[in-house]
Design a protein around this motif. Structure first.
Motif, PDB file in Angstrom:
ATOM      1  N   PRO A 308      36.267  29.992  -4.549  1.00 54.39           N
ATOM      2  CA  PRO A 308      35.559  29.465  -3.373  1.00 54.39           C
ATOM      3  C   PRO A 308      36.093  30.052  -2.073  1.00 54.39           C
ATOM      4  O   PRO A 308      37.233  30.503  -1.986  1.00 54.39           O
ATOM      5  CB  PRO A 308      35.812  27.966  -3.457  1.00 54.39           C
ATOM      6  CG  PRO A 308      37.096  27.840  -4.210  1.00 54.39           C
ATOM      7  CD  PRO A 308      37.080  28.948  -5.217  1.00 54.39           C
ATOM      8  N   ASP A 309      35.244  29.988  -1.068  1.00 53.41           N
ATOM      9  CA  ASP A 309      35.592  30.486   0.264  1.00 53.41           C
ATOM     10  C   ASP A 309      35.966  29.308   1.152  1.00 53.41           C
ATOM     11  O   ASP A 309      35.143  28.410   1.369  1.00 53.41           O
ATOM     12  CB  ASP A 309      34.397  31.225   0.859  1.00 53.41           C
ATOM     13  CG  ASP A 309      34.727  31.903   2.190  1.00 53.41           C
ATOM     14  OD1 ASP A 309      35.778  31.591   2.778  1.00 53.41           O
ATOM     15  OD2 ASP A 309      33.915  32.736   2.622  1.00 53.41           O
ATOM     16  N   GLY A 311      36.035  29.135   4.178  1.00 52.41           N
ATOM     17  CA  GLY A 311      35.125  29.105   5.311  1.00 52.41           C
ATOM     18  C   GLY A 311      33.888  28.262   5.082  1.00 52.41           C
ATOM     19  O   GLY A 311      33.220  27.850   6.038  1.00 52.41           O
ATOM     20  N   ASP A 312      33.582  28.001   3.807  1.00 54.27           N
ATOM     21  CA  ASP A 312      32.419  27.163   3.479  1.00 54.27           C
ATOM     22  C   ASP A 312      32.759  25.680   3.493  1.00 54.27           C
ATOM     23  O   ASP A 312      31.870  24.843   3.306  1.00 54.27           O
ATOM     24  CB  ASP A 312      31.873  27.540   2.097  1.00 54.27           C
ATOM     25  CG  ASP A 312      31.333  28.959   2.056  1.00 54.27           C
ATOM     26  OD1 ASP A 312      30.919  29.458   3.126  1.00 54.27           O
ATOM     27  OD2 ASP A 312      31.344  29.571   0.968  1.00 54.27           O
ATOM     28  N   GLU A 313      34.037  25.334   3.667  1.00 51.74           N
ATOM     29  CA  GLU A 313      34.481  23.947   3.657  1.00 51.74           C
ATOM     30  C   GLU A 313      34.455  23.388   5.080  1.00 51.74           C
ATOM     31  O   GLU A 313      35.094  23.935   5.983  1.00 51.74           O
ATOM     32  CB  GLU A 313      35.897  23.848   3.076  1.00 51.74           C
ATOM     33  CG  GLU A 313      36.534  22.479   3.149  1.00 51.74           C
ATOM     34  CD  GLU A 313      35.723  21.397   2.484  1.00 51.74           C
ATOM     35  OE1 GLU A 313      35.415  20.392   3.161  1.00 51.74           O
ATOM     36  OE2 GLU A 313      35.390  21.562   1.285  1.00 51.74           O
ATOM     37  N   SER A 314      33.727  22.291   5.285  1.00 51.63           N
ATOM     38  CA  SER A 314      33.586  21.717   6.625  1.00 51.63           C
ATOM     39  C   SER A 314      34.797  20.898   7.044  1.00 51.63           C
ATOM     40  O   SER A 314      35.103  20.826   8.236  1.00 51.63           O
ATOM     41  CB  SER A 314      32.330  20.832   6.690  1.00 51.63           C
ATOM     42  OG  SER A 314      32.402  19.778   5.729  1.00 51.63           O
ATOM     43  N   ARG A 319      39.984  22.733   4.235  1.00 53.17           N
ATOM     44  CA  ARG A 319      39.866  24.179   4.455  1.00 53.17           C
ATOM     45  C   ARG A 319      41.250  24.821   4.556  1.00 53.17           C
ATOM     46  O   ARG A 319      41.504  25.870   3.957  1.00 53.17           O
ATOM     47  CB  ARG A 319      39.052  24.440   5.720  1.00 53.17           C
ATOM     48  CG  ARG A 319      38.808  25.925   5.990  1.00 53.17           C
ATOM     49  CD  ARG A 319      37.741  26.136   7.055  1.00 53.17           C
ATOM     50  NE  ARG A 319      38.104  25.558   8.337  1.00 53.17           N
ATOM     51  CZ  ARG A 319      37.494  24.511   8.899  1.00 53.17           C
ATOM     52  NH1 ARG A 319      36.472  23.924   8.280  1.00 53.17           N
ATOM     53  NH2 ARG A 319      37.874  24.063  10.077  1.00 53.17           N
ATOM     54  N   ALA A 333      39.074  34.768  -1.633  1.00 55.22           N
ATOM     55  CA  ALA A 333      37.772  34.124  -1.797  1.00 55.22           C
ATOM     56  C   ALA A 333      36.760  35.133  -2.319  1.00 55.22           C
ATOM     57  O   ALA A 333      36.765  36.304  -1.940  1.00 55.22           O
ATOM     58  CB  ALA A 333      37.304  33.556  -0.461  1.00 55.22           C
TER      59      ALA A 333
END
Length: 472
Positions: A308-309, A311-314, A319, A333
């Motif tokens: 997973p990235d 950067g995609d985690e809010s 993150r 990632a």
């Protein structure tokens, strides 16, 4: 009023309510298992207070954490600290009348493997011990949970513990697992879904078609790792498979006592209309072989996924944790999970070192060789498992493939002996925790099933065991 299995077990062991709301109680504990690592301070406390052990026959001691697992077993421990722990443990067991399985005992092994295999864990029991993976015993319909050193001392002196009643969570696993998918994948999928703290304050009960289809040993893997999502208890209602598993075990009831026990065990289930405080649903058919990529058991993906990235985690905290894990693990990632090269492969621990686990790994390994540059080792969960594996010729499969065939103990699960990773080494591991430094300072751990560890050892990188199982 309808009750869950958890509430039935707590109520049947209730000595006294200690709070007005009934959540704080004094609980009777049926049995414990002790090890050389978490028990010394408890025994020292008893000695200083001049107290005896209330029911020494309800405790078993086994050396498992610090002992070497070299192929040739010796009572001598090369590490002075470990030697002192083992000798003080032997002294305590002798002085307080507790049975001890030392390193040369034919039944020595990891505590959570030994207790069920000799029949000391029975449905309906409440068992507390100084190791968080005591939850393993839920596979037999017994409530097990880990306790601290001061609680061990209190238990030994009184056979009771001050306990706070948990909330209940039902985990329903519907459908059937696909070929090559194991119970380790079920629990890793759950931990990944609800998070490493998702079951904090709860006792879990696993139900559903997929759970019923599992063997008792496979259920032990699930209950063992329930603590990795924060649960302090895990239960599966006992069924005919549990009865068959326990029948004839040396410490299980015999004769008329056996018949009476089985009749009682068949009553151990949550009432059909019992209400749980929380519900979680999993579809077994949607689960694929899992592995961890990070430094927490909930940082996991399917073998055919990409990492997973962050950067995609809010959530900024999550993150940051994801990025820290990727950095520690030396990964990026978007990287394919099956592209990650390994240097070590380890099959062992109280999670996955029983005879069924070794059979499963051997099925992948048969006729194949460990990849160049990979050091692989298998550490059976107990001396009894080791003997059975040798009787079945599994040891020869492992040795022919290039695995080291070792003696029983906790070993590389927590790096308390000389079985450790060097800094930067990456290991495919059948254990339960992948924390930073868990298997050695700077070591990098990927959790997975024994079959997946075997597949990684052959490929030299994380790999899908289904490919090898299909070919065999």
């Amino acid at each position: 009023m309808a009750k869950t299995l958890y509430d039935k077990l707590i109520d049947s062991h209730l000595v006294r309510r200690l709070s007005d709301d009934g959540r704080q109680v004094l609980l009777y504990i049926d049995r414990t298992v002790l090890n050389e690592y978490t028990s010394p301070q408890a025994f020292t406390g008893l000695r200083q207070a001049g107290r005896t052990v209330w029911r020494p026959q309800a405790a078993l001691g086994t050396v498992d954490h610090v002992n070497p697992t070299a192929a040739q077993r010796s009572a001598r421990m090369p590490d002075a600290g470990a030697a002192r722990q083992a000798s003080y443990f032997a002294e305590n067991c002798r002085d307080f009348g507790i049975e001890l399985f030392d390193v040369l005992h034919p039944l020595q092994g990891i505590e959570h493997v030994v207790m069920p295999e000799i029949g000391l864990v029975l449905p309906g029991m409440v068992i507390a011990a100084g190791d968080s993976h005591t939850t393993t015993y839920g596979a037999l319909g017994a409530l097990g949970f880990g306790i601290g050193t001061s609680d061990i001392e209190h238990y030994l002196a009184t056979q009771t513990l001050v306990y706070r009643r948990l909330k209940t969570m039902r985990v329903s696993v519907s459908g059937r697992l696909g070929a090559g998918v194991r119970s380790k994948d079920i629990i890793m999928a759950l931990v990944g879904k609800i998070g490493a703290a998702g079951a904090t304050g709860y006792a879990l009960e696993f139900q559903g078609e997929a759970i019923a289809a599992l063997s008792v040993e496979a259920r032990m893997t699930i209950c063992n790792m329930a603590v990795e999502c924060g649960a302090r208890g895990a239960l599966i209602a006992p069924d005919d498979k549990v009865v068959d598993y326990l029948r004839g075990r040396p410490r299980a009831p015999q004769g008329a006592l056996w018949d009476a026990a089985v009749a009682a065990w068949r009553q151990l289930a949550s009432d059909a209309d019992a209400v749980f405080d929380a519900e979680v649903q999993l579809d077994a058919a949607a689960i694929a072989p899992m592995l961890t990529w990070g430094t927490s058991p909930d940082q996991a993906v399917h073998i055919d996924a990409v990492l997973p990235d962050p950067g995609d985690e809010s959530d900024p905290v999550r993150r940051q944790g994801m990025q820290r894990a990727l950095d520690y693990m030396g990964l990026r990632a978007g990287q394919r999970a099956d592209s990650i090269a390994i240097q070590r492969a380890f099959i062992g621990s109280c999670t996955n070192a029983r005879i069924e686990d070794l059979r499963d790994a051997a099925q992948v390994l048969r006729g194949r060789k460990v990849a160049d540059g990979v050091l692989a080792m298998v550490v059976p969960g107990s001396s009894q498992v080791r003997r059975q594996a040798e009787q079945e010729g599994l040891d020869q499969v492992f040795i022919a493939a290039g695995f080291e065939w070792r003696q029983s103990g906790c070993s590389m699960c927590l790096a308390m002996n000389d079985d450790i990773l060097a800094s930067g080494e990456r290991c495919a591991s059948s254990t339960n925790r992948n924390f930073e430094g868990r298997q050695g300072a700077g070591g990098r751990t990927h959790l997975m099933s024994p079959a997946m560890v075997a597949a990684a050892a052959i490929a030299g990188h994380l790999a899908d065991a289904r490919r090898y199982l299909e070919e065999n």
